[in-house]
Design an enzyme around this catalytic site. Structure first.
Site, PDB file in Angstrom:
ATOM      1  N   ASN A   9      46.727  68.754  70.909  1.00  0.00           N
ATOM      2  CA  ASN A   9      46.865  66.720  71.322  1.00  0.00           C
ATOM      3  C   ASN A   9      47.604  66.512  69.700  1.00  0.00           C
ATOM      4  OD1 ASN A   9      47.067  64.229  71.352  1.00  0.00           O
ATOM      5  ND2 ASN A   9      44.442  64.778  71.614  1.00  0.00           N
ATOM      6  N   LYS A  11      47.999  63.633  69.191  1.00  0.00           N
ATOM      7  CA  LYS A  11      47.780  63.105  67.744  1.00  0.00           C
ATOM      8  C   LYS A  11      46.754  63.078  67.735  1.00  0.00           C
ATOM      9  CE  LYS A  11      49.154  59.255  71.175  1.00  0.00           C
ATOM     10  NZ  LYS A  11      48.795  58.066  72.464  1.00  0.00           N
ATOM     11  N   CYS A  12      45.982  65.006  66.967  1.00  0.00           N
ATOM     12  CA  CYS A  12      45.087  65.204  66.448  1.00  0.00           C
ATOM     13  C   CYS A  12      45.523  65.410  65.294  1.00  0.00           C
ATOM     14  CB  CYS A  12      44.219  65.979  67.581  1.00  0.00           C
ATOM     15  SG  CYS A  12      42.904  67.059  66.317  1.00  0.00           S
ATOM     16  N   SER A  13      45.087  65.246  64.589  1.00  0.00           N
ATOM     17  CA  SER A  13      45.491  65.258  62.931  1.00  0.00           C
ATOM     18  C   SER A  13      45.111  67.267  63.135  1.00  0.00           C
ATOM     19  CB  SER A  13      44.586  65.227  61.730  1.00  0.00           C
ATOM     20  OG  SER A  13      43.717  64.786  62.055  1.00  0.00           O
TER      21      SER A  13
END
Length: 121
Positions: A9, A11-13
């Site tokens: 993902n 958007k996931c750090s």
């Protein structure tokens, strides 16, 4: 099969750190943005089977418990079957935890991130 696949993902750090860690090691994985292209039931089941830990907990380990949908769908119920948990992830892909790295040596959820190193060739 020598494919290394990262269920990712962007958007996931943590997921982005996993990708960076792989690239630092000269590994360019097949990237599956699972929110855009969710895995099939068979793929999810195969990922769970390739993970470590007690077999009865592998599917549950793939669930993202911090999502509001987790509690809203009653997925914290320990009586739910693997089939029910897979159904929930298929219907609501945001429930799939990430990052997941799949290699010929197995599959690992990158939480903590270093776990993915266990299955690198």
């Amino acid at each position: 099969m020598n494919t290394i696949t990262l269920y990712h993902n962007p958007k996931c750090s943590t997921s982005c750190k996993a990708l960076a860690l792989l690239r630092e090691r000269g590994i360019e994985p097949v990237i599956v943005e699972y929110l855009k292209t969710p895995p099939s039931r068979a793929e999810l089941a195969a990922i769970a089977a390739a993970m470590d830990g007690p077999p009865e907990m592998r599917v549950r380990a793939l669930l993202r418990t911090k999502q509001p949908e987790y509690l809203a769908q009653g997925l914290d119920n320990p009586a739910l079957s693997e089939a029910q948990l897979l159904d929930a992830m298929l219907a609501t892909p945001v429930l799939i935890n990430r990052p997941i790295l799949v290699t010929p040596k197995g599959a690992r959820l990158g939480r903590p991130l270093e776990r993915i190193l266990e299955v690198l060739p």
